[in-house]
Design a protein around this motif. Structure first.
Motif, mmCIF file in Angstrom:
data_model
loop_
_atom_site.group_PDB
_atom_site.id
_atom_site.type_symbol
_atom_site.label_atom_id
_atom_site.label_comp_id
_atom_site.label_asym_id
_atom_site.label_seq_id
_atom_site.Cartn_x
_atom_site.Cartn_y
_atom_site.Cartn_z
ATOM 1 N N LEU A 1 0.830 -1.211 0.000
ATOM 2 C CA LEU A 1 0.000 0.000 0.000
ATOM 3 C C LEU A 1 0.862 1.257 0.000
ATOM 4 O O LEU A 1 0.546 2.244 -0.677
ATOM 5 C CB LEU A 1 -0.923 -0.002 1.225
ATOM 6 C CG LEU A 1 -2.104 -0.974 1.172
ATOM 7 C CD1 LEU A 1 -2.882 -0.920 2.486
ATOM 8 C CD2 LEU A 1 -3.019 -0.656 -0.007
ATOM 9 N N LEU A 2 1.959 1.238 0.759
ATOM 10 C CA LEU A 2 2.856 2.402 0.786
ATOM 11 C C LEU A 2 3.526 2.619 -0.574
ATOM 12 O O LEU A 2 3.797 3.754 -0.965
ATOM 13 C CB LEU A 2 3.919 2.221 1.873
ATOM 14 C CG LEU A 2 3.433 2.287 3.325
ATOM 15 C CD1 LEU A 2 4.582 2.021 4.280
ATOM 16 C CD2 LEU A 2 2.796 3.645 3.614
ATOM 17 N N GLY A 3 3.799 1.514 -1.282
ATOM 18 C CA GLY A 3 4.455 1.643 -2.574
ATOM 19 C C GLY A 3 3.511 1.946 -3.714
ATOM 20 O O GLY A 3 3.965 2.356 -4.797
ATOM 21 N N ALA A 4 2.191 1.774 -3.506
ATOM 22 C CA ALA A 4 1.229 1.981 -4.595
ATOM 23 C C ALA A 4 1.248 3.408 -5.146
ATOM 24 O O ALA A 4 1.245 3.596 -6.375
ATOM 25 C CB ALA A 4 -0.169 1.594 -4.129
ATOM 26 N N PRO A 5 1.263 4.473 -4.313
ATOM 27 C CA PRO A 5 1.316 5.827 -4.890
ATOM 28 C C PRO A 5 2.547 6.078 -5.748
ATOM 29 O O PRO A 5 2.463 6.723 -6.795
ATOM 30 C CB PRO A 5 1.310 6.737 -3.645
ATOM 31 C CG PRO A 5 0.683 5.908 -2.575
ATOM 32 C CD PRO A 5 1.131 4.509 -2.842
ATOM 33 N N ILE A 6 3.695 5.568 -5.307
ATOM 34 C CA ILE A 6 4.915 5.727 -6.106
ATOM 35 C C ILE A 6 4.767 5.006 -7.434
ATOM 36 O O ILE A 6 5.183 5.514 -8.482
ATOM 37 C CB ILE A 6 6.128 5.203 -5.318
ATOM 38 C CG1 ILE A 6 6.277 5.960 -4.006
ATOM 39 C CG2 ILE A 6 7.398 5.304 -6.151
ATOM 40 C CD1 ILE A 6 7.391 5.443 -3.123
ATOM 41 N N MET A 7 4.150 3.817 -7.412
ATOM 42 C CA MET A 7 3.936 3.061 -8.635
ATOM 43 C C MET A 7 3.050 3.835 -9.602
ATOM 44 O O MET A 7 3.317 3.900 -10.822
ATOM 45 C CB MET A 7 3.309 1.709 -8.308
ATOM 46 C CG MET A 7 2.979 0.862 -9.518
ATOM 47 S SD MET A 7 2.045 -0.616 -9.080
ATOM 48 C CE MET A 7 0.487 0.157 -8.560
ATOM 49 N N LEU B 1 5.042 6.795 -11.121
ATOM 50 C CA LEU B 1 5.981 6.324 -12.137
ATOM 51 C C LEU B 1 5.259 5.890 -13.396
ATOM 52 O O LEU B 1 5.729 6.138 -14.518
ATOM 53 C CB LEU B 1 6.813 5.160 -11.577
ATOM 54 C CG LEU B 1 7.828 5.522 -10.494
ATOM 55 C CD1 LEU B 1 8.507 4.262 -9.973
ATOM 56 C CD2 LEU B 1 8.866 6.492 -11.039
ATOM 57 N N PHE B 2 4.094 5.250 -13.245
ATOM 58 C CA PHE B 2 3.335 4.804 -14.414
ATOM 59 C C PHE B 2 2.865 5.993 -15.240
ATOM 60 O O PHE B 2 2.845 5.935 -16.477
ATOM 61 C CB PHE B 2 2.130 3.975 -13.962
ATOM 62 C CG PHE B 2 1.279 3.477 -15.093
ATOM 63 C CD1 PHE B 2 1.658 2.367 -15.827
ATOM 64 C CD2 PHE B 2 0.099 4.128 -15.424
ATOM 65 C CE1 PHE B 2 0.879 1.917 -16.885
ATOM 66 C CE2 PHE B 2 -0.689 3.688 -16.463
ATOM 67 C CZ PHE B 2 -0.292 2.579 -17.206
ATOM 68 N N MET B 3 2.484 7.090 -14.576
ATOM 69 C CA MET B 3 1.958 8.249 -15.296
ATOM 70 C C MET B 3 3.060 9.127 -15.885
ATOM 71 O O MET B 3 2.869 9.721 -16.951
ATOM 72 C CB MET B 3 1.094 9.088 -14.342
ATOM 73 C CG MET B 3 -0.123 8.356 -13.793
ATOM 74 S SD MET B 3 -1.279 7.822 -15.081
ATOM 75 C CE MET B 3 -1.802 9.407 -15.727
ATOM 76 N N TRP C 1 8.322 -0.924 -21.868
ATOM 77 C CA TRP C 1 6.932 -0.879 -21.432
ATOM 78 C C TRP C 1 6.017 -1.665 -22.341
ATOM 79 O O TRP C 1 4.874 -1.920 -22.000
ATOM 80 C CB TRP C 1 6.454 0.574 -21.366
ATOM 81 C CG TRP C 1 7.137 1.325 -20.291
ATOM 82 C CD1 TRP C 1 8.204 2.162 -20.450
ATOM 83 C CD2 TRP C 1 6.862 1.302 -18.889
ATOM 84 N NE1 TRP C 1 8.593 2.656 -19.245
ATOM 85 C CE2 TRP C 1 7.788 2.161 -18.265
ATOM 86 C CE3 TRP C 1 5.921 0.645 -18.111
ATOM 87 C CZ2 TRP C 1 7.788 2.368 -16.900
ATOM 88 C CZ3 TRP C 1 5.922 0.859 -16.749
ATOM 89 C CH2 TRP C 1 6.846 1.715 -16.154
ATOM 90 N N GLY C 2 6.486 -2.019 -23.518
ATOM 91 C CA GLY C 2 5.675 -2.846 -24.392
ATOM 92 C C GLY C 2 5.969 -4.310 -24.151
ATOM 93 O O GLY C 2 6.907 -4.673 -23.452
ATOM 94 N N VAL C 3 5.164 -5.163 -24.727
ATOM 95 C CA VAL C 3 5.402 -6.599 -24.633
ATOM 96 C C VAL C 3 6.274 -6.986 -25.817
ATOM 97 O O VAL C 3 5.823 -6.952 -26.951
ATOM 98 C CB VAL C 3 4.085 -7.382 -24.665
ATOM 99 C CG1 VAL C 3 4.363 -8.872 -24.600
ATOM 100 C CG2 VAL C 3 3.202 -6.965 -23.504
ATOM 101 N N PRO C 4 7.528 -7.325 -25.602
ATOM 102 C CA PRO C 4 8.410 -7.608 -26.736
ATOM 103 C C PRO C 4 8.041 -8.912 -27.418
ATOM 104 O O PRO C 4 7.713 -9.900 -26.776
ATOM 105 C CB PRO C 4 9.799 -7.702 -26.085
ATOM 106 C CG PRO C 4 9.505 -8.133 -24.684
ATOM 107 C CD PRO C 4 8.199 -7.512 -24.312
#
Length: 243
Positions: free
Chosen positions: A175-181, A184-186, A195-198
């Motif tokens: 839960l603490l890492g979710a905001p950072i995730m 970073l995603f945005m 970030w693509g599926v190679p």
């Protein structure tokens, strides 16, 4: 009166309990890939995990390095036979799954456990090479929490702390890492192929074989790679004749 299964599990030594929990989590992470792995890889991984679980339950000694070396050579040869290479996405995922299963036969010290954890994290990520469905995402979230629980539990003090305490700490960490995730995603640049599926760079991209899978022709048609380069000795023909 014989104790029931739940009581027997509660009375297991900590090392046995933690090992069985880790093996269950690894099996959970590998299972979604069974349809994309060669049959021998799934069978070998299941057999090794069951073997390791039996060793933990019965308190037997781990196999010698000769056994591990023989199994590693067999897995390497089978991977090459199945994919005709040891490089590329499909061969790499097959090999990493086998290595993860075999590494559980070396769980002697905390250092070995850390190697298994990080191999399992990488194997978890490789599930998204084949599918990014919501079901896979939920299943891998459960697997992630399981691996974090096992990782936290390995740092717990001596004794026999309940797995629930480690699971609660792992959930709080997630839960603490979710905001950072999310940030970073945005904000992080989504550069392919990170970030693509190679696609599998070692797979053939032209020609038709005796067997086909759904989506093969579509993948070939959507491939924007250079097919060939042509050099004319004289003036090039008209545009209408180039096709």
């Amino acid at each position: 009166m014989k104790p029931n299964l739940l009581e027997r599990l509660r009375n297991l030594p900590r090392e046995t309990r933690d090992t069985l929990f880790l093996l269950i989590v690894i099996a959970w992470v590998i299972t979604p890939q069974v349809g994309h792995l060669p049959w021998w890889c799934s069978a070998m991984s299941a057999a090794v995990l069951l073997w390791r679980g039996t060793i933990a339950l019965r308190g037997k000694t781990l196999p010698s390095r000769w056994w591990l070396s023989a199994l590693l050579i067999l897995a390497t040869a089978a991977t090459y036979y199945s994919h005709r290479t040891l490089m590329g996405r499909d061969a790499g995922v097959t090999f990493i799954v086998v290595l993860l299963a075999l590494k559980t036969l070396e769980l002697r010290a905390q250092r070995d456990a850390f190697v298994v954890f990080f191999l399992a994290f990488f194997t978890l990520l490789s599930n998204f090479f084949f599918s990014q469905s919501l079901l896979i995402a939920v299943a891998m979230l459960v697997g992630l929490l399981g691996l974090l629980t096992a990782l936290v539990n390995s740092h717990m003090p001596v004794g026999k702390p309940p797995l629930w305490h480690a699971a609660r700490t792992a959930g709080w960490m997630a839960l603490l890492g979710a905001p950072i995730m999310v940030v970073l995603f945005m904000l992080f640049p989504r550069l392919a192929p990170l970030w693509g599926v190679p696609s599998d760079a070692m797979a053939g991209r032209s020609g038709l074989s005796s067997s086909m899978q759904v989506g093969t022709i579509a993948s070939l048609a959507l491939d924007s790679s250079v097919a060939m380069r042509v050099r004319f000795d004289g003036a090039p023909p008209p545009q209408r004749d180039l096709y």
